[in-house]
Design an enzyme around this catalytic site. Structure first.
Site, mmCIF file in Angstrom:
data_model
loop_
_atom_site.group_PDB
_atom_site.id
_atom_site.type_symbol
_atom_site.label_atom_id
_atom_site.label_comp_id
_atom_site.label_asym_id
_atom_site.label_seq_id
_atom_site.Cartn_x
_atom_site.Cartn_y
_atom_site.Cartn_z
ATOM 1 N N HIS A 75 0.807 -1.215 0.000
ATOM 2 C CA HIS A 75 0.000 0.000 0.000
ATOM 3 C C HIS A 75 0.844 1.269 0.000
ATOM 4 C CE1 HIS A 75 -3.358 2.579 -0.039
ATOM 5 N NE2 HIS A 75 -2.774 3.252 0.914
ATOM 6 N N TYR A 131 1.545 5.042 -2.560
ATOM 7 C CA TYR A 131 1.780 6.441 -2.176
ATOM 8 C C TYR A 131 3.160 6.908 -2.594
ATOM 9 C CZ TYR A 131 -2.741 7.127 -0.506
ATOM 10 O OH TYR A 131 -4.089 7.278 -0.504
ATOM 11 N N HIS A 156 -9.138 0.275 -11.804
ATOM 12 C CA HIS A 156 -8.853 1.275 -10.772
ATOM 13 C C HIS A 156 -7.409 1.757 -10.839
ATOM 14 C CE1 HIS A 156 -8.376 3.148 -6.861
ATOM 15 N NE2 HIS A 156 -7.414 2.285 -6.580
ATOM 16 N N PHE A 157 -6.432 0.806 -10.852
ATOM 17 C CA PHE A 157 -5.065 1.331 -10.786
ATOM 18 C C PHE A 157 -4.548 1.801 -12.135
ATOM 19 C CE2 PHE A 157 -4.132 -3.324 -10.673
ATOM 20 C CZ PHE A 157 -3.423 -3.421 -11.853
ATOM 21 N N HIS A 158 -5.274 1.528 -13.220
ATOM 22 C CA HIS A 158 -4.887 2.220 -14.451
ATOM 23 C C HIS A 158 -5.364 3.672 -14.445
ATOM 24 C CE1 HIS A 158 -3.670 -1.731 -15.895
ATOM 25 N NE2 HIS A 158 -2.948 -1.091 -16.782
ATOM 26 N N ARG A 217 -9.719 -10.525 -12.949
ATOM 27 C CA ARG A 217 -8.466 -9.949 -13.432
ATOM 28 C C ARG A 217 -7.489 -11.107 -13.643
ATOM 29 N NH1 ARG A 217 -5.088 -7.270 -8.411
ATOM 30 N NH2 ARG A 217 -3.572 -6.931 -10.066
ATOM 31 N N ARG A 218 -6.349 -10.821 -14.239
ATOM 32 C CA ARG A 218 -5.290 -11.807 -14.436
ATOM 33 C C ARG A 218 -5.835 -13.088 -15.024
ATOM 34 N NH1 ARG A 218 -1.901 -11.137 -8.820
ATOM 35 N NH2 ARG A 218 -0.707 -9.379 -9.553
HETATM 36 C C1 HEM Z 1 -0.610 0.722 -23.429
HETATM 37 C C2 HEM Z 1 -1.031 1.028 -22.229
HETATM 38 C C3 HEM Z 1 -1.520 -0.045 -21.278
HETATM 39 C C4 HEM Z 1 -2.325 -1.105 -21.562
HETATM 40 C C5 HEM Z 1 -2.970 -1.437 -22.884
HETATM 41 C C6 HEM Z 1 -2.458 -1.876 -20.355
HETATM 42 C C7 HEM Z 1 -3.191 -3.043 -20.220
HETATM 43 C C8 HEM Z 1 -3.263 -3.830 -19.102
HETATM 44 C C9 HEM Z 1 -4.096 -4.974 -18.931
HETATM 45 C C10 HEM Z 1 -5.064 -5.494 -19.972
HETATM 46 C C11 HEM Z 1 -3.855 -5.485 -17.696
HETATM 47 C C12 HEM Z 1 -4.566 -6.585 -16.966
HETATM 48 C C13 HEM Z 1 -4.488 -7.892 -17.459
HETATM 49 C C14 HEM Z 1 -5.127 -8.919 -16.561
HETATM 50 O O1 HEM Z 1 -5.430 -8.689 -15.386
HETATM 51 O O2 HEM Z 1 -5.330 -10.033 -17.109
HETATM 52 C C15 HEM Z 1 -2.844 -4.684 -17.090
HETATM 53 C C16 HEM Z 1 -2.294 -4.908 -15.843
HETATM 54 C C17 HEM Z 1 -1.403 -4.066 -15.218
HETATM 55 N N1 HEM Z 1 -0.959 -2.841 -15.701
HETATM 56 FE FE1 HEM Z 1 -1.338 -2.067 -17.523
HETATM 57 N N2 HEM Z 1 -1.742 -1.268 -19.358
HETATM 58 C C18 HEM Z 1 -1.163 -0.140 -19.892
HETATM 59 C C19 HEM Z 1 -0.346 0.761 -19.237
HETATM 60 C C20 HEM Z 1 0.098 0.602 -17.939
HETATM 61 C C21 HEM Z 1 0.943 1.522 -17.262
HETATM 62 C C22 HEM Z 1 1.475 2.828 -17.847
HETATM 63 C C23 HEM Z 1 1.179 1.001 -16.019
HETATM 64 C C24 HEM Z 1 1.988 1.531 -14.880
HETATM 65 C C25 HEM Z 1 2.804 2.531 -14.894
HETATM 66 C C26 HEM Z 1 0.490 -0.259 -15.935
HETATM 67 C C27 HEM Z 1 0.530 -1.100 -14.843
HETATM 68 C C28 HEM Z 1 -0.095 -2.318 -14.759
HETATM 69 C C29 HEM Z 1 0.051 -3.235 -13.657
HETATM 70 C C30 HEM Z 1 0.907 -3.024 -12.411
HETATM 71 C C31 HEM Z 1 -0.770 -4.333 -13.949
HETATM 72 C C32 HEM Z 1 -1.008 -5.524 -13.053
HETATM 73 C C33 HEM Z 1 -0.393 -6.761 -13.521
HETATM 74 C C34 HEM Z 1 -0.863 -7.917 -12.700
HETATM 75 O O3 HEM Z 1 -2.074 -8.044 -12.412
HETATM 76 O O4 HEM Z 1 0.011 -8.712 -12.291
HETATM 77 N N3 HEM Z 1 -0.174 -0.467 -17.121
HETATM 78 N N4 HEM Z 1 -2.492 -3.655 -17.974
HETATM 79 CU CU LIG Z 2 -3.936 0.043 -0.724
#
Ligand code: HEM
Ligand SMILES: [Cu+2]
Lengths: 49, 549
Positions: free
Chosen positions: B223, B227, B374-376, B439-440
C-alpha cells in the site's frame, strides 16, 4: 439607460477577486460524486449478498 | 532559499537522465506487453511462439509498476533536490550512481528470468507461486539500490539543514525527503519476506513457506508503494504546476501537513488488500480500514488546495462567476494540460478506492478486472501523465534543449489520446468487473457459461482502448527521444512555485523527524503486532512452491 449602466458597474465590483466560492462548490461536487459512487456499489452489494 | 539553483548542475543532470533512459525503455517494453494483453483478452489474437499470457503480464506489471516508477521517481527527486537545495556533493552523487547501477543490475536479472519463463509469478510475486531465486535476488537489488539512491537525497537534505539552521527546508526537497522516508520504512516489509522467506524457499534451503505471513509483509509494503508513486505527482501538483500557470502556491504549511499525514497513514493499512484473506481477525481488518479512510483527509486537502490555486489564478486574470476561472487556465501548455488530465482522472480513481477499501464492497470487486481498471486510473493515468508532464520540461532542462511549439502540440495530443484510450479501457474494466469478470485471466469462455458471455463485449472495448493507449505511448517515446537528443538547443525552465506572500512562515515542527517517524512506528506497531503474533502462533504447515505456468 443611465440607471442600467450604474447597475452593471456595481455588479462587477461586488465580485471579490479573492473569493474561493468556486473552490467550495468544486469540493462539494467532488464529495457528492464520491458518495454517489459508494452508495451505488453498496446497493449492488445488498442486491447480491 | 539562498541555495536555489536556477539550473541543475550538468553532473546531477546526467544522473537524472540515466534514470530516465531506463524508465522510458521500460515504458516501451511494458506498453507493448499491455497492448498484447488486451488483444489476447479480446479473444481475437493468440500469442506466437508459445509465449504465455502470464509471462507477458509479469513483464508488464514488473516493468511498468516497479521499474518505470522507481527509476523515474528516483531521478525526479534527485533533480528536485539538486534544484532547490543545491548541487549534490561528490559523495552524494556517487551514491546516486551506485544506487542507479544496483537497480539496473537487479532489473536485468529479474528481466532475464522472466524472459526465460522461470518467473511468471506476476509483479506481486505471491507465494505459493515460486519463481527462480535470481528473480527475487534481482528485485532485492532494485530495492537496495533505491535505498542507496535515496541516501543521496537524504544526505543533501541534511547538509542543507546544517547550512541553514532554523530554516524550513525548500518545500519540494522536504516532500522528496518524506517520500524517501516512506519508501525506506515500507520496503523493510518486502525485504523481510524476500530475504527470510522467498529466497531460502526458492533456493531449496527450506521446503515450505508461510503464505499468510509473506502476503502480509508484501502488503505492508504494497500500500505505501502506491503512495510512493503518487507523492512525486503531488510534488508536481503542489509546487510545479502553480509556477507553470503563473500562480502562487496556495499554502506551504498545508502542503507539508498533507505529506506528513500520508507518511503516517499510508503504512499501517495493508490489510485493506487482504480483506478477503482468511486467517486475519476481522477486528484488525476493521481497524486498518479506519486508518485507511483517514487518508481521505490529506487527499481532500490536496483537492481543495489545487482548486484554490486554479481559482485564485483565474480570478487574478479577471474571471468572474462560480466557474469562470476554469476557462482562464493555460490549456495550450502541455506542461499544465497533461498533468491536469491526470488530476481529473484521480476523481473517479479516488471514488473507486473508497469502494475497494470498504470491507463489504470489496466482496463485490475483489480480484475482478475492476481493480485493474482502478489502478490504471491512479497509477497509469494520474501518476503517469504527471510524470510525462514533468518530462516535457525536465528532460530539455537537463539536456540544454527546449520544448518546441510543435512538440508541445504533440504532447497535448498525447495526453488527450491517453485520456480517450483510458476511458475506453478503464471504463470497460470497471464495468466488466462489476459483472464479475476476473483480473489476471487470459481469454476464456469458461466452458460457455452465460455469465462469461456477458464480459466479451467489454473485453473488445478494452482492446480498442489499449490500442489507442499504445499509440499514445509511441507519441510519448517520440517526444522523449526528441527532447533528449534532437530538440533545438536552449534554456528550458525548471518551474518551482513560490508561496503567496500573504501566507505565514511554516512552523519548524514539520522538520521534526523524530516525532513523525516515532508516530509512524507507533501506528505500525499498533496495527500489526497482535495480528502478526496471531498469524505466527496459529500458523498452518507452510506451502510447497508451485510453478503453474
Ligand atoms: C498501453 C497502455 C496499457 C495497456 C494497454 C495496459 C493493459 C493492461 C491490462 C489489460 C492489464 C490486466 C491484465 C489482466 O489482469 O489479465 C494490465 C495490468 C497491469 N498494468 Fe497495464 N496497461 C497499460 C499501461 C500501464 C501503465 C502505464 C502502467 C503503470 C505505470 C500499468 C501497470 C499495470 C500493472 C501493475 C498491472 C497488473 C499486472 C498484474 O495483475 O500482475 N499499465 N495492464
Ligand atoms: Cu492500498
Amino acid at each position: 439607460m443611465a440607471k442600467m449602466e450604474l447597475n452593471r458597474k456595481t455588479k462587477t465590483e461586488i465580485e471579490d477577486s479573492s473569493s474561493l466560492k468556486g473552490t467550495l462548490a468544486s469540493v462539494f461536487l467532488l464529495g457528492f460524486f464520491l458518495i454517489v459512487t459508494w452508495v451505488s456499489v453498496y446497493f449492488l452489494f445488498l442486491d447480491r449478498f | 532559499m539562498n541555495t536555489l539553483n536556477a539550473k541543475i548542475d550538468p553532473r546531477d543532470g546526467k544522473l537524472v537522465m540515466a534514470h530516465f533512459y531506463v524508465a522510458f525503455i521500460a515504458l516501451a517494453v511494458g506498453g507493448l506487453a499491455g497492448l498484447l494483453q488486451t488483444l489476447v483478452r479480446s479473444g481475437k489474437f493468440v500469442l506466437p511462439a508459445g509465449i504465455g499470457y502470464y509471462q507477458i503480464l509479469t513483464v508488464h506489471g514488473v516493468v511498468l509498476g516497479l521499474v518505470l516508477t522507481t527509476f523515474f521517481i528516483m531521478g525526479f527527486q534527485i533533480a528536485a533536490t539538486s534544484r532547490t537545495s543545491g548541487t549534490l556533493s561528490n559523495l552524494q552523487r556517487k551514491l546516486g550512481w551506485i544506487g542507479f547501477w544496483l537497480m539496473t543490475a537487479g532489473t536485468l536479472m529479474a528481466a532475464t528470468m522472466i524472459l526465460l519463463n522461470k518467473a511468471s509469478v506476476l509483479y506481486t510475486f505471491y507465494a505459493p507461486l515460486q519463481a527462480h531465486f535470481i528473480y527475487y535476488l534481482g528485485l532485492t537489488l532494485v530495492v537496495v539500490g533505491s535505498w542507496v539512491d535515496g541516501a543521496a537525497v537524504l544526505g543533501k537534505y541534511i547538509s542543507w539543514r546544517k547550512q541553514n539552521p532554523g530554516q524550513p527546508s525548500p518545500l519540494i526537497t522536504f516532500m522528496a525527503v518524506v517520500n524517501t522516508m516512506l519508501w525506506i520504512v515500507a520496503t523493510i516489509g518486502v525485504a523481510a519476506t524476500v530475504l527470510f522467506q522467498l529466497l531460502p524457499w526458492s533456493l531449496g534451503i527450506v521446503d515450505r513457506v508461510d503464505v499468510l505471513v509473506s502476503r502480509t509483509l508484501f502488503w505492508y509494503f504494497g500500500h505505501p508503494l502506491v503512495y510512493f508513486w503518487l507523492l512525486p505527482a503531488y510534488m508536481a501538483w503542489y509546487v510545479v504546476i502553480p509556477k507553470v500557470i503563473g500562480a502562487k502556491i496556495f499554502s506551504d504549511s498545508l502542503a507539508r501537513l498533507s505529506f506528513i499525514l500520508f507518511l503516517l497513514f499510508s503504512i499501517p493499512v495493508g490489510f485493506h488488500h487482504q480483506l478477503m484473506e482468511p486467517g486475519i481477525d476481522p477486528a484488525w481488518k476493521f481497524l486498518q480500514v479506519i486508518l485507511t479512510f483517514l487518508v481521505v483527509i490529506p487527499s481532500l486537502m490536496t483537492a481543495f488546495s489545487l482548486f484554490a490555486t486554479f481559482e485564485s489564478y483565474g480570478r487574478s486574470k479577471g474571471a468572474t462567476g462560480l466557474f469562470g476561472w476554469f476557462k482562464k487556465l493555460p490549456w495550450g501548455d502541455a506542461r499544465f494540460t497533461v498533468p491536469f488530465i491526470g488530476m481529473l482522472s484521480f476523481i473517479p480513481a479516488g471514488a473507486g478506492g473508497l469502494v475497494n477499501a470498504s470491507h463489504q464492497l470489496n466482496q463485490v470487486i475483489h480480484n475482478t478486472i475492476w481493480v485493474t481498471g482502478h489502478f490504471h486510473l491512479t497509477l497509469a493515468t494520474a501518476v503517469v501523465l504527471t510524470f510525462f508532464g514533468i518530462s516535457y520540461w525536465l528532460v530539455p532542462h537537463v539536456t540544454g534543449r527546449v520544448l518546441t511549439k510543435a512538440m508541445n502540440k504533440l504532447a497535448i495530443y498525447q495526453g488527450v489520446l491517453w485520456a480517450i484510450g483510458m476511458t475506453f479501457m478503464s471504463g470497460a474494466m470497471h464495468a466488466a468487473g462489476l459483472l464479475g469478470a476476473p483480473r489476471r485471466s487470459s481469454f476464456s469462455e469458461y466452458g460457455g457459461a452465460a455469465q462469461a458471455t456477458e464480459w466479451i463485449p467489454y473485453q473488445i472495448a478494452q482492446a480498442v482502448g489499449g490500442t489507442i493507449l499504445f499509440v499514445a505511448i509511441i507519441l510519448m517515446l517520440y517526444i522523449f527521444v526528441n527532447l533528449a537528443f534532437f530538440a533545438p538547443k536552449g534554456e528550458e525552465e525548471f518551474p518551482i512555485g513560490e508561496v503567496s506572500d500573504k501566507a505565514e512562515k511554516s512552523p519548524m515542527v514539520f522538520e521534526n523527524w523524530k516525532l513523525w517517524l516515532g508516530i509512524t512506528a507507533l501506528l505500525i506497531l499498533f496495527a500489526y503486532t497482535i495480528p502478526f503474533i496471531d498469524m505466527i502462533q496459529n500458523a498452518p504447515i507452510g506451502s510447497k512452491g508451485y510453478k503453474l505456468w
